[in-house]
Design a protein around this motif. Structure first.
Motif, PDB file in Angstrom:
ATOM      1  N   SER A  96       1.145  -1.531   0.031  1.00  0.00           N
ATOM      2  CA  SER A  96       0.118  -0.222   0.267  1.00  0.00           C
ATOM      3  C   SER A  96       0.769   1.414  -0.095  1.00  0.00           C
ATOM      4  CB  SER A  96      -0.496   0.337   1.249  1.00  0.00           C
ATOM      5  OG  SER A  96      -1.486   0.927   1.097  1.00  0.00           O
ATOM      6  N   PHE A  97       0.495   2.116  -0.494  1.00  0.00           N
ATOM      7  CA  PHE A  97       1.118   3.222  -0.596  1.00  0.00           C
ATOM      8  C   PHE A  97       0.428   4.777   0.132  1.00  0.00           C
ATOM      9  CE2 PHE A  97       3.373   2.788  -5.765  1.00  0.00           C
ATOM     10  CZ  PHE A  97       4.726   2.064  -4.714  1.00  0.00           C
ATOM     11  N   ALA A  98      -0.260   3.807   0.591  1.00  0.00           N
ATOM     12  CA  ALA A  98      -1.376   4.792   1.553  1.00  0.00           C
ATOM     13  C   ALA A  98      -0.318   6.229   3.063  1.00  0.00           C
ATOM     14  CB  ALA A  98      -2.133   3.592   2.912  1.00  0.00           C
ATOM     15  N   ASN A  99       1.139   5.360   3.047  1.00  0.00           N
ATOM     16  CA  ASN A  99       1.603   6.242   3.781  1.00  0.00           C
ATOM     17  C   ASN A  99       2.239   7.186   2.975  1.00  0.00           C
ATOM     18  OD1 ASN A  99      -0.304   5.094   6.293  1.00  0.00           O
ATOM     19  ND2 ASN A  99       1.544   4.052   6.508  1.00  0.00           N
ATOM     20  N   VAL A 100       2.305   7.306   1.681  1.00  0.00           N
ATOM     21  CA  VAL A 100       3.443   8.026   1.489  1.00  0.00           C
ATOM     22  C   VAL A 100       2.977   9.037   0.843  1.00  0.00           C
ATOM     23  CG1 VAL A 100       4.962   8.135  -1.606  1.00  0.00           C
ATOM     24  CG2 VAL A 100       4.261   5.798  -0.503  1.00  0.00           C
ATOM     25  N   LYS A 101       2.879  10.172   1.949  1.00  0.00           N
ATOM     26  CA  LYS A 101       2.687  11.672   1.897  1.00  0.00           C
ATOM     27  C   LYS A 101       3.705  12.257   2.334  1.00  0.00           C
ATOM     28  CE  LYS A 101      -2.512   9.771   3.173  1.00  0.00           C
ATOM     29  NZ  LYS A 101      -2.876  10.189   3.743  1.00  0.00           N
ATOM     30  N   GLU A 102       4.173  12.609   1.227  1.00  0.00           N
ATOM     31  CA  GLU A 102       6.228  13.669   1.563  1.00  0.00           C
ATOM     32  C   GLU A 102       5.517  15.058   0.553  1.00  0.00           C
ATOM     33  OE1 GLU A 102       7.572  12.831   3.929  1.00  0.00           O
ATOM     34  OE2 GLU A 102       7.135  10.676   3.706  1.00  0.00           O
ATOM     35  N   ASN A 103       6.471  15.894   1.870  1.00  0.00           N
ATOM     36  CA  ASN A 103       6.463  17.152   0.621  1.00  0.00           C
ATOM     37  C   ASN A 103       6.574  17.245   0.491  1.00  0.00           C
ATOM     38  OD1 ASN A 103       8.549  17.625   2.060  1.00  0.00           O
ATOM     39  ND2 ASN A 103       7.681  19.170   4.306  1.00  0.00           N
ATOM     40  N   THR A 104       8.104  16.177  -0.681  1.00  0.00           N
ATOM     41  CA  THR A 104       9.278  16.541  -1.696  1.00  0.00           C
ATOM     42  C   THR A 104       9.025  15.291  -2.471  1.00  0.00           C
ATOM     43  OG1 THR A 104      10.769  16.004   0.069  1.00  0.00           O
ATOM     44  CG2 THR A 104      10.521  18.052  -0.107  1.00  0.00           C
ATOM     45  N   PHE A 105       9.929  15.629  -3.691  1.00  0.00           N
ATOM     46  CA  PHE A 105       9.710  13.707  -4.828  1.00  0.00           C
ATOM     47  C   PHE A 105      11.463  13.117  -3.593  1.00  0.00           C
ATOM     48  CE2 PHE A 105      12.649  12.285  -7.768  1.00  0.00           C
ATOM     49  CZ  PHE A 105      11.967  11.168  -8.416  1.00  0.00           C
ATOM     50  N   GLU A 106      12.500  13.148  -3.642  1.00  0.00           N
ATOM     51  CA  GLU A 106      13.357  12.558  -2.991  1.00  0.00           C
ATOM     52  C   GLU A 106      12.448  11.811  -1.561  1.00  0.00           C
ATOM     53  OE1 GLU A 106      14.649  16.071  -5.282  1.00  0.00           O
ATOM     54  OE2 GLU A 106      13.712  15.871  -3.321  1.00  0.00           O
TER      55      GLU A 106
END
Length: 212
Positions: A96-106
């Motif tokens: 799951s990508f549910a927690n991929v909540k980042e403010n930069t691409f890196e």
């Protein structure tokens, strides 16, 4: 004993085990299987039950749930002998990508890499199974210890290859919240970068993956 609703539960096994109220959706398994599609996209609104359905499908097909007829014997899918015999017979990758909540691409790519590395750790027994060449075992270690962006793009296809050889069966991949990184990228200004990365990842994982 009266059933409780169990609001917010997304784990099919727990719902069955706790005898929570559940609308039987196991006919979806038959419908999906008999469509014979290589890739299926389920686009539905939030809170529609997608995560619970993925949990149900994983418990039905995954070799990790072999001999767990207790999870399905009171459901519609168990009425057909064909599907009784399919339960617990397939290698399944569920993420799951549910927690991929980042403010930069890196940071987003790093988070996806961490999710993939965790998958490899779960399957680390494959490294010592005798089915992998020395270079493949080295790649396995590289993914766990610190993969590059390029490594990440091919990592799920390679894991499918390893699992197919070990189980002698094509692999099922279940990906939940596939669009969360895209939503966060749109909001945080790195849309073009994440589109390129996700396109390559999905192309390698789904479109050109011969092990599904």
């Amino acid at each position: 004993m009266a059933r409780t609703v169990g609001i917010g539960k997304q784990n099919y096994e727990k719902i069955v085990k706790n005898n929570n109220f559940y609308i039987d959706k196991t006919n979806f398994i038959k419908e999906w299987w008999e469509n014979d599609d290589e890739v299926t996209l389920i686009a539905r609104p939030r809170r529609f039950g997608k995560t619970l359905n993925i949990s149900m499908v994983e418990r039905f097909f995954s070799v990790d749930y072999a001999n767990r007829s207790d999870l399905f014997e009171n459901m519609n899918i168990w009425k057909e002998k064909k599907y009784q015999e399919m339960q617990g017979k397939y290698p399944v990758i569920s993420l799951s990508f549910a927690n991929v909540k980042e403010n930069t691409f890196e940071r987003a790519v790093l988070r996806i890499c961490q999710i993939i590395a965790d998958l490899y750790r779960e399957k680390e027994f494959l490294k010592d199974s005798g089915f992998l060449a020395e270079s493949e075992r080295a790649y396995f270690t590289k993914v766990i210890d610190g993969m590059t962006e390029i490594d990440a793009i091919v990592s799920l296809q390679r894991l499918c290859s390893y699992m197919q050889r070990y189980y002698k069966q094509d692999v099922i991949i279940l990906l939940d919240e596939y669009d969360t990184p895209m939503q966060e990228a749109y909001l945080n200004g790195y849309w073009n970068e994440i589109v390129s990365f996700i396109r390559n990842l999905f192309n390698c994982t789904f479109k050109t993956n011969p092990y599904l």
